[in-house]
Scaffold this active site. Structure first.
Site, PDB file in Angstrom:
ATOM      1  N   VAL A 193       0.798  -1.100   0.145  1.00 16.42           N
ATOM      2  CA  VAL A 193      -0.091  -0.058  -0.235  1.00 16.42           C
ATOM      3  C   VAL A 193       0.819   1.274   0.334  1.00 16.42           C
ATOM      4  CG1 VAL A 193      -1.812   1.566   1.214  1.00 16.42           C
ATOM      5  CG2 VAL A 193      -1.813  -1.183   1.308  1.00 16.42           C
ATOM      6  N   GLY A 194       1.817   1.397   0.867  1.00 16.17           N
ATOM      7  CA  GLY A 194       2.744   2.677   0.616  1.00 16.17           C
ATOM      8  C   GLY A 194       2.481   4.119   1.587  1.00 16.17           C
TER       9      GLY A 194
ATOM     10  N   ASN B   9       0.070   4.501  14.876  1.00 14.79           N
ATOM     11  CA  ASN B   9       1.258   3.357  14.534  1.00 14.79           C
ATOM     12  C   ASN B   9       2.166   4.806  13.252  1.00 14.79           C
ATOM     13  OD1 ASN B   9       2.979   2.502  12.064  1.00 14.79           O
ATOM     14  ND2 ASN B   9       2.719   0.806  13.353  1.00 14.79           N
TER      15      ASN B   9
ATOM     16  N   ASN C 235       7.261   2.337  13.341  1.00 11.68           N
ATOM     17  CA  ASN C 235       7.655   1.395  12.200  1.00 11.68           C
ATOM     18  C   ASN C 235       8.976   2.031  11.399  1.00 11.68           C
ATOM     19  OD1 ASN C 235       7.558   0.392  10.178  1.00 11.68           O
ATOM     20  ND2 ASN C 235       5.891   1.564   9.327  1.00 11.68           N
TER      21      ASN C 235
ATOM     22  N   CYS D 124      10.654   1.003   8.032  1.00  9.20           N
ATOM     23  CA  CYS D 124      10.463   1.967   6.966  1.00  9.20           C
ATOM     24  C   CYS D 124      12.349   2.448   5.929  1.00  9.20           C
ATOM     25  CB  CYS D 124      10.190   3.198   6.917  1.00  9.20           C
ATOM     26  SG  CYS D 124       8.355   2.966   7.628  1.00  9.20           S
TER      27      CYS D 124
ATOM     28  N   LYS E  86       8.493  -1.429  16.373  1.00  6.30           N
ATOM     29  CA  LYS E  86       7.896  -2.176  15.561  1.00  6.30           C
ATOM     30  C   LYS E  86       8.714  -3.035  14.706  1.00  6.30           C
ATOM     31  CE  LYS E  86       3.612  -3.855  12.718  1.00  6.30           C
ATOM     32  NZ  LYS E  86       2.661  -3.554  12.008  1.00  6.30           N
TER      33      LYS E  86
ATOM     34  N   ASN F 171       6.814  -7.428  11.782  1.00  4.01           N
ATOM     35  CA  ASN F 171       6.176  -6.951  10.740  1.00  4.01           C
ATOM     36  C   ASN F 171       6.110  -7.918   9.761  1.00  4.01           C
ATOM     37  OD1 ASN F 171       4.742  -4.612   9.113  1.00  4.01           O
ATOM     38  ND2 ASN F 171       6.590  -3.355   9.841  1.00  4.01           N
TER      39      ASN F 171
ATOM     40  N   GLY G 158      -0.270 -13.095   7.417  1.00  9.44           N
ATOM     41  CA  GLY G 158      -1.847 -13.612   7.281  1.00  9.44           C
ATOM     42  C   GLY G 158      -0.793 -15.398   7.942  1.00  9.44           C
TER      43      GLY G 158
END
Length: 312
Positions: A78-79, A106, A134, A137, A172, A199, A224
């Protein structure tokens, strides 16, 4: 057969100064801003909910297609599409600040300074209970290498946010590293109150008929049930390496899945991709945890954190 306890088990846990009624949280990017699920789930029943990733400046995200289904999981790229921290503060926060559960934001950035400034602006919002940082990145000052893949990068972001943020700080962690415990110890040393992991794993899918990648970015993050065994292993390793609480996530789709993480050393868990398939899954997991404690005659779920019996 094991006896049920007469009294209801205590499910409360603490992450830094954050007090949660139970260990179940939603994972960023899979629960919107909470309000999207309000007709399907009692938000107040959650230990905490984490809103979608927020950056200092607005981001358009990646081109489509940016999601692809895979066996037992999905890829996403998604970015970090969002309208920026100021829009969140003025337009979204007033709507979601009082949903009856701990609100966690977040944050992401391209430099430690961007992370710190986003944290500083969010610190003015009293009902934001915690930040989740997060660090998967790209570090634009180091040629795009993710902050979370080096101890120096992870430590620099944590230090910058710690100086700007007065409340509970969760970092994270990326699984795309050689030794996740080294990264965990680095952020702990710079003031993190907790680490959440994992992550997404880096993955790729190919449309063989068109001979093209399924994602516009070629690679993306795999989440998932397919990633759960990797996540449980990393939580188990990390919980033994740090003194701060560990939050486990990655492929949790049932109460049994969640208890794997608790027994492996997680104080709390986050539920992500499963929310897309079953919006009531968090409530079901909370009920399972209470029932598990009753069946095993455990008064508090905190007594089960790290209770895995390893014979080797």
């Amino acid at each position: 057969m094991e006896k049920n306890t007469a009294a209801a088990p205590f499910l409360g846990v603490e992450i830094g100064s954050l007090k949660m009624a139970n260990p179940v949280m939603t994972a960023s990017g899979t629960f919107g801003y909470g309000e999207e699920f309000a007709d399907l789930l009692d938000i107040a029943s959650l230990g905490a909910y984490i809103v979608k990733g927020t950056t200092l400046h607005p981001r358009q995200g990646n081109d489509y297609p940016r999601m692809a289904e895979t066996p037992s999981g999905m890829l996403n790229a998604v970015g970090l599409q969002n309208k920026g921290v100021d829009y969140f503060a003025s337009e979204i926060y007033p709507r979601i600040r009082r949903q009856g559960s701990n609100l966690i934001v977040n944050i992401s950035g391209n430099t430690p300074e961007e992370y710190a400034e986003a944290a500083r602006r969010l610190a003015a919002l009293d009902d934001v209970a915690a930040l989740e940082v997060n660090i998967s990145c790209p570090n634009v000052k180091q040629g795009g290498l993710a902050f979370g893949t080096t101890t120096d990068g992870a430590g620099s972001v944590t230090r910058a946010v710690r100086d700007a943020w007065p409340r509970t700080l969760i970092v994270k962690l990326s699984p795309n590293v050689t030794d996740i415990t080294e990264i965990a110890r680095a952020v702990e040393a710079e003031g993190a109150d907790s680490v959440s992991l994992i992550n997404t794993l880096m993955g790729m899918a190919v449309d063989v008929e068109r001979r093209r990648p399924c994602l516009s970015t070629v690679t993306g993050g795999l989440s998932g049930p397919a990633v759960r065994p990797v996540a449980v292993r990393m939580v188990w390793q990390t919980a033994k390496a740090v003194k701060i609480p560990v939050i486990g996530l990655g492929g949790i789709a049932s109460g049994r899945d969640a208890m794997e993480f608790i027994l492996a050393g997680a104080t709390a868990v986050q539920v992500g991709t499963a929310n897309f398939l079953n919006p009531a899954v968090c409530a079901e997991i909370i009920d399972y945890m209470a029932d598990y404690c009753r069946r095993h005659n455990v008064a508090s779920i905190a007594d089960l954190v790290g209770a895995l019996e390893v014979l080797v």
